[in-house]
Design a protein around this motif. Structure first.
Motif, PDB file in Angstrom:
ATOM      1  N   UNK A  20       0.877  -1.158  -0.096  1.00 42.34           N
ATOM      2  CA  UNK A  20      -0.147  -0.153  -0.124  1.00 42.34           C
ATOM      3  C   UNK A  20       0.920   1.443   0.140  1.00 42.34           C
ATOM      4  N   UNK A  21       2.248   1.399  -0.407  1.00 41.27           N
ATOM      5  CA  UNK A  21       2.931   2.416  -0.607  1.00 41.27           C
ATOM      6  C   UNK A  21       3.313   2.634  -1.897  1.00 41.27           C
ATOM      7  N   UNK A  22       3.714   4.088  -2.235  1.00 45.69           N
ATOM      8  CA  UNK A  22       4.079   4.547  -3.482  1.00 45.69           C
ATOM      9  C   UNK A  22       5.190   5.462  -3.456  1.00 45.69           C
ATOM     10  N   UNK A  23       5.757   5.724  -4.560  1.00 45.31           N
ATOM     11  CA  UNK A  23       6.892   6.775  -4.694  1.00 45.31           C
ATOM     12  C   UNK A  23       6.570   8.054  -4.759  1.00 45.31           C
ATOM     13  N   UNK A  24       7.061   9.187  -4.166  1.00 48.62           N
ATOM     14  CA  UNK A  24       6.598  10.415  -4.106  1.00 48.62           C
ATOM     15  C   UNK A  24       7.279  11.255  -5.384  1.00 48.62           C
ATOM     16  N   UNK A  25       8.910  10.932  -5.502  1.00 46.27           N
ATOM     17  CA  UNK A  25       9.594  11.524  -6.469  1.00 46.27           C
ATOM     18  C   UNK A  25      10.786  10.850  -6.795  1.00 46.27           C
ATOM     19  N   UNK A  26      11.175  10.893  -8.174  1.00 46.98           N
ATOM     20  CA  UNK A  26      12.341  10.182  -8.553  1.00 46.98           C
ATOM     21  C   UNK A  26      13.449  11.425  -8.849  1.00 46.98           C
ATOM     22  N   UNK A  27      14.514  11.519  -8.488  1.00 43.65           N
ATOM     23  CA  UNK A  27      15.329  12.648  -8.793  1.00 43.65           C
ATOM     24  C   UNK A  27      16.631  12.235  -9.775  1.00 43.65           C
ATOM     25  N   UNK A  28      16.550  12.862 -10.737  1.00 43.12           N
ATOM     26  CA  UNK A  28      17.553  12.458 -11.557  1.00 43.12           C
ATOM     27  C   UNK A  28      18.664  13.529 -11.648  1.00 43.12           C
TER      28      UNK A  28
END
Ligand code: AP5
Length: 231
Positions: A120-128
């Motif tokens: 029940x979790x998810x990623x908020x941001x992916x920093x490139x």
């Protein structure tokens, strides 16, 4: 906050991850650091992973995915990654994490999505973090790491150059070493592996509307500011 740092070798994942994880009081999970610890302990995982790491190749997905599954589901004590987790942020990874060096293949990314979804979790941001290739080579070949406190430093750091040249950590005075995979031939191999296997993740996360591009040219403080203001 659940974040992924997705950048090429030497762009500054380790350097920035420590600062960001401390700022948000979340767990810093560095697959590279965990694997190097396993290597030091001469564990089964360490022995298997070492063969790939010394050549600059990726460790097979099944080993990495199992390792992450254990951390995220808290089966494994995250103190394995102790050196990269400050005391105050050592806590349940499900409350927030910063992934440094994972995922690195499309298969890892998809499996990670499934893992998080089941919790029940998810990623908020992916920093490139974007850095030119010549600069990556320069940063990696000048990197030194402290045996005692795991501080990452550089022969290009003018402020502390005298101590670093003497092999002394400017933070704790411990002994500095050069990572075995920071030799020129292995650096070139790691950069090629990044181009072929990890770079495609940029589009994967762009399509999910999670990607944030950060200009990685500038001082460490400037990059931290850029990352923080993008979050
Ligand atoms: P890993 O440890 O993750 O290595 P990497 O991705 O190659 O990244 P690095 O740790 O080399 O660089 P970094 O981006 O953290 O840069 P840093 O902050 O140190 O992985 C190692 C190996 O483990 C892999 O090759 C693979 O075999 C295996 N592995 C790990 N994860 C895996 C996975 N998910 N799947 C399969 N295999 C896996 O900075 C570099 C230098 O630059 C330092 O000297 C620093 O002081 C300096 N610096 C930082 N920022 C700046 C700046 N703004 N300006 C100037 N210098 C800077």
């Amino acid at each position: 906050m659940r974040l992924i740092l997705l950048d090429p070798p030497g762009a500054g994942k380790g350097t920035q991850a420590k600062r960001i994880a401390e700022k948000f009081n979340i767990v810093h999970i560095s697959t590279g650091d965990i694997l190097r610890e396993e290597l030091k302990k001469n564990s089964e995982l360490g022995k298997k992973a070492g063969e790939y790491m010394q050549k600059g190749e990726l460790v097979p997905d099944d080993l990495i995915i199992e390792m992450i599954k254990n951390i995220i589901s808290n089966k494994e004590n995250i103190s394995n990654n102790e050196k990269s987790i400050s005391e105050k942020s050592k806590k349940n990874a499900q409350n927030g994490f910063l992934m440094d060096g994972f995922p690195r293949t499309l298969n890892q990314a998809k499996k990670f999505d499934e893992m998080l979804e089941s919790l029940g979790l998810s990623i908020d941001k992916v920093i490139n973090i974007e850095v030119k290739k010549e600069e990556l080579v320069k940063r990696l070949s000048s990197r030194r790491v402290c045996h005692s406190c795991n501080n990452i430093c550089s022969l290009n750091d003018k402020k502390n150059i005298d101590e670093i040249k003497l092999g002394k950590c400017p933070v704790c005075g411990g002994e500095l070493f050069q990572r075995k995979d920071d030799s020129e031939d292995v650096i070139m191999q790691r950069l090629e592996v990044y181009e072929n296997q990890t770079k495609p993740l940029i589009n994967y996360y762009k399509q999910k509307n999670l990607l944030v591009d950060i200009d990685g040219m500038g001082s460490e403080d400037e990059i931290t500011e850029r990352i923080l203001s993008s979050l």
